[in-house]
Design an enzyme around this catalytic site. Structure first.
Site, PDB file in Angstrom:
ATOM      1  N   GLU A 380       0.869  -1.189   0.000  1.00 30.16           N
ATOM      2  CA  GLU A 380       0.000   0.000   0.000  1.00 30.16           C
ATOM      3  C   GLU A 380       0.896   1.225   0.000  1.00 30.16           C
ATOM      4  O   GLU A 380       1.650   1.446   0.942  1.00 30.16           O
ATOM      5  CB  GLU A 380      -0.921   0.009   1.224  1.00 30.16           C
ATOM      6  N   HIS A 447      -4.891  -1.823  -7.086  1.00 29.44           N
ATOM      7  CA  HIS A 447      -6.078  -1.098  -6.631  1.00 29.44           C
ATOM      8  C   HIS A 447      -5.800   0.397  -6.730  1.00 29.44           C
ATOM      9  O   HIS A 447      -4.655   0.818  -6.701  1.00 29.44           O
ATOM     10  CB  HIS A 447      -6.461  -1.529  -5.216  1.00 29.44           C
ATOM     11  N   GLU A 472     -15.711  -3.037  -1.089  1.00 27.29           N
ATOM     12  CA  GLU A 472     -15.376  -2.304   0.136  1.00 27.29           C
ATOM     13  C   GLU A 472     -16.394  -1.221   0.494  1.00 27.29           C
ATOM     14  O   GLU A 472     -16.646  -0.961   1.659  1.00 27.29           O
ATOM     15  CB  GLU A 472     -13.976  -1.688  -0.002  1.00 27.29           C
TER      16      GLU A 472
HETATM   17 CA    CA Z   1     -10.377   1.026  -3.526  1.00 27.27          CA
END
Ligand code: CA
Length: 676
Positions: A380, A447, A472
């Site tokens: 991330e 993503h 999500e």
């Molecule tokens: Ca996303």
């Protein structure tokens, strides 16, 4: 005598054909090129002789005194035909036919030459701009030879008839937007794929193919005509769209055309406009199924790091590996595995070579290896791209040395170092990660990515990506409406696979009810949220929302002992063949896919319940199949009775027709195995 007549007829046909036109191989679609009185290039597209795209301007604006928009004269034009069957390593279909005719138009003005290349397929049109420093010394400002700043693209898509359109707004930093259904005449801006149905019943979708070293194209209405609007570099540099060298090609601008809505999905136009596979050894690239702790974080049950709720612990990882091994699932993914996380936010302390204190990566990897389960590593970046690129090689080496072949990246938050996610800067970054990963035999699932434009043909290690509102959003917002899933296949997924992460069985989050440890981390407490679905629809989404890496996203506790999980156990995302069988945009969709000798069927509907008549003519004739049908119960309803489902087994053949009954907000999935 006969011969003479034939020659005469051919002569007449050539004489009658417009000079600068190209038709699709079946003759139904015609692209007509012309130059205006000012020498500005224009094009128009007709279908069955009727205008589909009316007269539309072409051209590019640059900051240097280089004229790529008008004053052109036609130097030459030629039409060629192309027919080729090619195969891909993975995809909805392994075998693809590329059959098109191409019109190459060479233009010149006092400054430069410009080539326009149009390709007409039976399922639509693609065209691109090609600019190169010509060998003849034109009057070119010296700065233009080095780098050209593109400030605008003038390409128009003057859709000839009004109609309905489905799109997300043009936003240069995020695709996680709700779809809108608007009249084409009301559409002020849109991201692509922008899908539409004209009032005379034809379907179309505007997108782009082979987006390399260029910003993404969005659409903006100018005087009622949809016009290309390139993503600017960033909010502080909105004039600059791209910096290109003295020789460049734009991505293909694409217009898919169909007579049925599902024709858009069954089209291979985007892939056909990409270059062949550029990678030599692709033996390590494989589709697969995975599970992980991701949903626990989104529910607020687990955290990404540094508190007692940390999701990615060694102990939990082993439970997920055991579950994967026992359920025919290829891989596991643990967000929050690395050091540097606060509870839910990334920061500069991130280190993708240092596991969190309670996550023993090497022990987890050894355990996974023993059980035959692969490991997907997670990076991330929070959009800190320059920082990430500095350590990228080291981070990927770290993974490769450990035998890891898959990477999920994330770019949550606004802007990449001040640049838009979808700017040329972003496009270059996503390509760089995929390329560095390929060099180390690592597959990528991005993503918060740049949108797919068919590059998976050229770089098949770039497997899947998010790039739309995924699951999500159901954990911490009003969520995705039922119809979202009947728009996605006709819009977002025309661009390529999506890692939507379907399969939430605990639809109303009963497993966290009353749990005081569940925390709000993003907008809304998950106990106030739910998934707008029936259970059977969650199963069907594994088929209808194509991804070569497909996740069963729920907590494994919600799958243990659940009879309906058998579908995912049996499911094989490595398709050989796929077809969208029937559907209408925003209403319903039905797919069949074949993997080896097994077939998988999936159908979903919006808020409206319905029964589809579905011939099974896609099955191999003469073979008896055992169909296991995962259906909504007769009283199922996404709002009032979402869990009610049935499992039925029966024998079917290609001569049968099934009545596929879908509850409001429901779905149905069928696995079909040949009887031995
Ligand atoms: Ca996303």
């Amino acid at each position: 005598m006969k011969k003479t007549v034939l020659f005469l007829l051919i002569g007449l046909a050539v004489a009658c054909a417009p000079k600068n036109a190209v038709s699709s191989p079946d003759g139904s679609i015609v692209v007509l090129f012309s130059l205006s009185d000012e020498g500005q290039p224009e094009y128009a597209v007709s279908v069955d002789g009727n205008p589909f795209i009316g007269q539309s301007v072409l051209g590019i604006e640059t900051s240097v005194p280089l004229n790529l928009k008008n004053g052109f004269r036609l130097e030459s034009s030629k039409v060629t035909s192309h027919e080729e069957k090619w195969s891909q390593l993975w995809g909805e279909n392994k075998e693809i036919l590329d059959r098109h005719k191409e019109l190459e138009v060479k233009l010149a003005n006092e400054y430069c030459s410009l080539t326009l290349r149009f390709r007409a397929f039976n399922d639509g049109v693609g065209f691109r701009y090609e600019y190169g420093i010509p060998s003849i010394p034109f009057v070119i400002p010296s700065e233009a030879k080095e780098s050209i700043v593109i400030t605008d693209e003038l390409t128009q898509f003057n859709i000839a008839k009004d109609g309905r359109s489905w799109s997300i707004p043009a936003h240069f930093d995020s695709y996680e937007q709700e779809y809108r259904e608007l009249l084409l005449s009301e559409l002020e801006n849109a991201n692509t794929p922008m899908t539409f149905r004209t009032d005379d019943g034809l379907y179309g979708s505007i997108h782009e193919a082979a987006l390399v070293d260029f910003p993404e194209m969005t659409l903006k209405s100018h005087d009622g005509i949809l016009t290309a609007a390139l993503a600017p570099d960033g909010p502080g540099n909105s004039e600059q769209k791209a910096v290109v060298s003295g020789s460049f090609k734009t991505p293909w601008r694409t217009i898919q055309i169909g007579r049925r809505a599902v024709d858009l999905i069954n089209s291979n136009l985007i892939l056909n406009l990409n270059e062949p596979c550029a990678m030599k050894d692709v033996s390590w690239i494989k589709p697969g199924k995975y599970v992980g702790v991701w949903w626990g974080m989104h529910l607020g049950l687990y955290s990404w790091g540094k508190d007692a709720r940390h999701g990615a612990t060694t102990e939990r990882a082993k439970q997920y590996i055991d579950f994967a091994a026992a359920n025919n699932i290829d891989a596991v993914l643990f967000e929050g595995w690395n050091d540097g996380w606060t509870v839910a936010n990334a920061d500069h302390d991130f280190d993708f070579t240092k596991p969190a204190p309670d996550f023993d990566l090497d022990a987890v990897l050894a355990y996974a290896r023993d059980k035959g389960v692969a490991y997907i590593i997670h990076h991330e970046t929070a959009g800190e791209v320059a920082w990430y690129e500095q350590q990228l090689e080291k981070d990927l080496d770290y993974a490769a040395e450990r035998g890891i072949h898959a990477l999920k990246t994330g770019y949550a938050g606004w802007l990449l170092d001040g640049h838009y996610h979808h700017s040329q800067y972003g496009v270059r970054h996503y390509a760089k990660v995929a390329s560095e990963a390929a060099a180390r035999k690592i597959m990528v699932d991005a993503h918060e990515p740049i949108k797919e434009t068919g590059l998976r043909r050229t770089y098949p290690n770039f497997m899947t990506r998010e790039g739309a509102r995924g699951m999500e959003w159901n954990a911490w917002s009003s969520g995705n409406k039922p119809s979202h899933h009947e728009i996605l296949p006709f819009a977002r997924l025309l661009s390529g696979p999506m890692d939507y992460t379907p399969g939430i069985f605990d639809i109303e989050y009963r497993c966290i009810a009353g749990n005081p440890d569940v925390k709000v981390w993003n907008n809304t407490h998950s106990s106030k949220c739910r998934v707008s679905t029936t259970l059977a629809k969650q199963i069907a989404l594994w088929v209808t929302l194509y991804s070569p890496w497909q996740m069963a996203a729920d907590l494994i506790e919600n799958y243990e002992e659940h009879p309906a999980f058998q579908f995912f156990r049996d499911f094989d995302p490595d398709c050989d063949w796929s077809e969208a069988l029937q559907g209408e945009i925003g209403e319903y969709i039905a797919f069949a896919r074949r993997s080896g000798d097994k077939f998988f069927f999936g159908a979903t509907t919006n808020e409206v319940g319905r029964t589809l008549e579905q011939p099974l003519s896609f099955l191999k004739p003469g073979v008896i199949y055992t169909a296991t049908i995962y259906a909504d119960a007769l009283d199922a309803d996404w709002q009032t009775n979402p869990y009610a489902y049935t499992i039925e087994t029966k024998e079917v053949t290609s001569a049968d027709t099934l009545a596929i009954t879908l509850a409001p907000g429901g779905g149905q999935a069928i696995s079909l195995n040949p009887k031995l």
